[in-house]
Motif scaffolding. Structure first.
Motif, PDB file in Angstrom:
ATOM      1  N   ALA B  17     108.243  61.236  64.604  1.00 57.92           N
ATOM      2  CA  ALA B  17     106.297  61.463  65.444  1.00 57.92           C
ATOM      3  C   ALA B  17     105.836  60.262  65.319  1.00 57.92           C
ATOM      4  O   ALA B  17     106.966  59.250  65.138  1.00 57.92           O
ATOM      5  N   SER B  18     105.691  59.798  66.777  1.00 56.72           N
ATOM      6  CA  SER B  18     104.649  58.618  66.880  1.00 56.72           C
ATOM      7  C   SER B  18     103.156  58.188  66.111  1.00 56.72           C
ATOM      8  O   SER B  18     102.903  58.795  64.425  1.00 56.72           O
ATOM      9  N   LEU B  19     103.641  56.980  66.143  1.00 58.96           N
ATOM     10  CA  LEU B  19     102.803  56.016  65.516  1.00 58.96           C
ATOM     11  C   LEU B  19     101.363  54.699  65.380  1.00 58.96           C
ATOM     12  O   LEU B  19     102.317  55.178  66.583  1.00 58.96           O
ATOM     13  N   GLU B  20     100.377  54.891  64.469  1.00 61.38           N
ATOM     14  CA  GLU B  20      99.265  54.241  65.479  1.00 61.38           C
ATOM     15  C   GLU B  20      98.460  53.941  63.729  1.00 61.38           C
ATOM     16  O   GLU B  20      98.411  53.949  63.109  1.00 61.38           O
ATOM     17  N   LEU B  21      99.133  51.989  64.270  1.00 58.03           N
ATOM     18  CA  LEU B  21      98.505  51.876  62.470  1.00 58.03           C
ATOM     19  C   LEU B  21      96.907  50.967  63.493  1.00 58.03           C
ATOM     20  O   LEU B  21      97.060  50.389  64.196  1.00 58.03           O
ATOM     21  N   ARG B  22      95.724  50.748  62.570  1.00 61.54           N
ATOM     22  CA  ARG B  22      94.757  50.267  63.636  1.00 61.54           C
ATOM     23  C   ARG B  22      94.402  49.220  62.126  1.00 61.54           C
ATOM     24  O   ARG B  22      94.819  49.019  61.131  1.00 61.54           O
ATOM     25  N   CYS B  23      93.877  48.111  63.407  1.00 52.24           N
ATOM     26  CA  CYS B  23      93.278  47.116  62.765  1.00 52.24           C
ATOM     27  C   CYS B  23      92.705  46.339  64.190  1.00 52.24           C
ATOM     28  O   CYS B  23      92.253  46.616  65.356  1.00 52.24           O
ATOM     29  N   ASN B  24      91.310  45.705  62.881  1.00 53.14           N
ATOM     30  CA  ASN B  24      90.223  45.748  63.927  1.00 53.14           C
ATOM     31  C   ASN B  24      90.318  43.500  62.810  1.00 53.14           C
ATOM     32  O   ASN B  24      90.568  43.593  61.741  1.00 53.14           O
ATOM     33  N   TYR B  25      89.425  42.471  63.838  1.00 49.13           N
ATOM     34  CA  TYR B  25      89.302  41.523  63.315  1.00 49.13           C
ATOM     35  C   TYR B  25      88.350  40.956  63.347  1.00 49.13           C
ATOM     36  O   TYR B  25      87.355  41.408  64.896  1.00 49.13           O
ATOM     37  N   SER B  26      88.024  39.885  63.176  1.00 52.68           N
ATOM     38  CA  SER B  26      86.842  39.322  63.661  1.00 52.68           C
ATOM     39  C   SER B  26      86.974  37.776  63.241  1.00 52.68           C
ATOM     40  O   SER B  26      88.004  36.634  62.855  1.00 52.68           O
ATOM     41  N   TYR B  27      86.754  36.551  64.492  1.00 57.82           N
ATOM     42  CA  TYR B  27      87.014  36.129  64.894  1.00 57.82           C
ATOM     43  C   TYR B  27      86.576  34.987  66.224  1.00 57.82           C
ATOM     44  O   TYR B  27      86.024  35.271  67.163  1.00 57.82           O
ATOM     45  N   GLY B  28      85.769  33.980  65.970  1.00 59.52           N
ATOM     46  CA  GLY B  28      85.466  32.735  66.546  1.00 59.52           C
ATOM     47  C   GLY B  28      85.653  32.447  67.916  1.00 59.52           C
ATOM     48  O   GLY B  28      84.853  32.131  69.049  1.00 59.52           O
ATOM     49  N   ALA B  29      86.639  32.863  68.381  1.00 58.75           N
ATOM     50  CA  ALA B  29      87.355  31.800  68.983  1.00 58.75           C
ATOM     51  C   ALA B  29      88.073  32.709  70.209  1.00 58.75           C
ATOM     52  O   ALA B  29      88.576  33.891  69.088  1.00 58.75           O
ATOM     53  N   THR B  30      89.268  32.472  71.059  1.00 58.71           N
ATOM     54  CA  THR B  30      89.881  33.432  71.586  1.00 58.71           C
ATOM     55  C   THR B  30      91.094  33.441  69.906  1.00 58.71           C
ATOM     56  O   THR B  30      92.101  32.095  69.380  1.00 58.71           O
ATOM     57  N   PRO B  31      91.990  34.264  70.036  1.00 55.90           N
ATOM     58  CA  PRO B  31      92.744  34.612  68.625  1.00 55.90           C
ATOM     59  C   PRO B  31      94.030  34.902  68.607  1.00 55.90           C
ATOM     60  O   PRO B  31      94.454  35.302  70.311  1.00 55.90           O
ATOM     61  N   TYR B  32      94.772  34.344  68.187  1.00 54.12           N
ATOM     62  CA  TYR B  32      96.413  34.847  67.994  1.00 54.12           C
ATOM     63  C   TYR B  32      96.436  35.768  67.180  1.00 54.12           C
ATOM     64  O   TYR B  32      95.775  35.955  65.761  1.00 54.12           O
ATOM     65  N   LEU B  33      97.669  37.331  67.256  1.00 48.37           N
ATOM     66  CA  LEU B  33      97.496  37.984  66.156  1.00 48.37           C
ATOM     67  C   LEU B  33      98.579  38.168  65.791  1.00 48.37           C
ATOM     68  O   LEU B  33      99.049  38.291  66.766  1.00 48.37           O
ATOM     69  N   PHE B  34      99.074  39.021  65.132  1.00 45.25           N
ATOM     70  CA  PHE B  34      99.926  39.453  64.150  1.00 45.25           C
ATOM     71  C   PHE B  34     100.506  40.378  63.950  1.00 45.25           C
ATOM     72  O   PHE B  34      99.414  40.408  62.992  1.00 45.25           O
ATOM     73  N   TRP B  35     101.088  41.344  63.598  1.00 46.89           N
ATOM     74  CA  TRP B  35     101.572  42.412  62.715  1.00 46.89           C
ATOM     75  C   TRP B  35     103.179  42.201  62.341  1.00 46.89           C
ATOM     76  O   TRP B  35     103.699  41.745  62.680  1.00 46.89           O
ATOM     77  N   TYR B  36     102.905  42.274  60.364  1.00 43.04           N
ATOM     78  CA  TYR B  36     104.263  42.260  59.906  1.00 43.04           C
ATOM     79  C   TYR B  36     104.986  43.082  59.171  1.00 43.04           C
ATOM     80  O   TYR B  36     103.602  43.465  58.845  1.00 43.04           O
ATOM     81  N   VAL B  37     105.845  43.109  59.114  1.00 38.69           N
ATOM     82  CA  VAL B  37     106.366  44.567  58.279  1.00 38.69           C
ATOM     83  C   VAL B  37     107.291  43.584  56.792  1.00 38.69           C
ATOM     84  O   VAL B  37     107.714  42.835  56.590  1.00 38.69           O
TER      85      VAL B  37
END
Lengths: 112, 113
Positions: B17-37
């Motif tokens: 099946a397909s998968l979607e994991l949700r993530c919302n962030y709060s950051y005051g400038a341009t963010p760098y975003l990561f996913w780790y397992v």
């Protein structure tokens, strides 16, 4: 080394004792970070070293926790007078600079 | 202050099946975003990262994530999961002004055969 090395991999200590956890970062990495991972709590930032700058200690939970980094390489995280709530996996990571780290396998600390 | 929210503590999907994991962030400038397992008993492995440019980022193991600035989200997707994908997934945010990365509390993925 090829990766971030942490020792010991497991540590059981009695409440009230001091413990030292070691992290050997990837050779040449200027930044080193310590995190704590407690069950169901995700990763909690503890402290960050970058080159010769003063470390960012903003995440240390109490004055029982301290860390040093000698010669810009190996780091030691010390927990004094351990408490049961200190039981967790302590993760170290290093990087060449932002962004993105390489993590070690962690030290599982159990305080009994 | 920067923060990351992963609304789902546990997700269960069937193999294939397909998968979607949700993530919302709060950051005051341009963010760098990561996913780790993090697989059971293992350390954390970087799946993918976003700094700038194309908002759809491809990672290892067939994962991708899409940065949506208007929604402050960085959801992780995979079209067809494999039993070996069972693990805990962490979203994280950092930025140019903050050298440390802040992690969400994680989503544990369970795969049904």
């Amino acid at each position: 080394g090829a990766g971030v090395s942490q020792s010991p991999s497991n540590k059981v200590t009695e409440k009230g004792k001091d413990v030292e956890l070691r992290c050997d970062p990837i050779s040449g990495h200027t930044a080193l970070y310590w995190y704590r991972q407690s069950l169901g709590q995700g990763l909690e930032f503890l402290i960050y070293f970058q080159g010769n700058s003063a470390p960012d200690k903003s995440g240390l939970p109490s004055d029982r926790f301290s860390a040093e980094r000698t010669g810009g390489s190996v780091s030691t995280l010390t927990i004094q007078r351990t408490q049961q709530e200190d039981s967790a996996v302590y993760l170290c990571a290093s990087s060449l600079g932002h962004p993105g780290y390489t993590f070690g396998s962690g030290t599982r600390l159990t305080v009994v | 202050a920067q923060s990351v929210t992963q609304p789902d503590i546990h997700i269960t999907v069937s193999e294939g099946a397909s998968l979607e994991l949700r993530c919302n962030y709060s950051y005051g400038a341009t963010p760098y975003l990561f996913w780790y397992v993090q697989s059971p008993g293992q350390g954390l492995q970087l799946l993918l990262k976003y700094f700038s440019g194309d908002t759809l980022v491809q990672g290892i193991k067939g994962f991708e994530a899409e940065f949506k600035r208007s929604q402050s989200s960085f959801n992780l997707r995979k079209p067809s999961v494999h039993w070996s994908d069972a693990a805990e997934y962490f979203c994280a945010v950092g930025g140019e002004r903050d050298d440390k990365i802040i992690f969400g509390k994680g989503t544990r993925l369970h795969i049904l055969p």
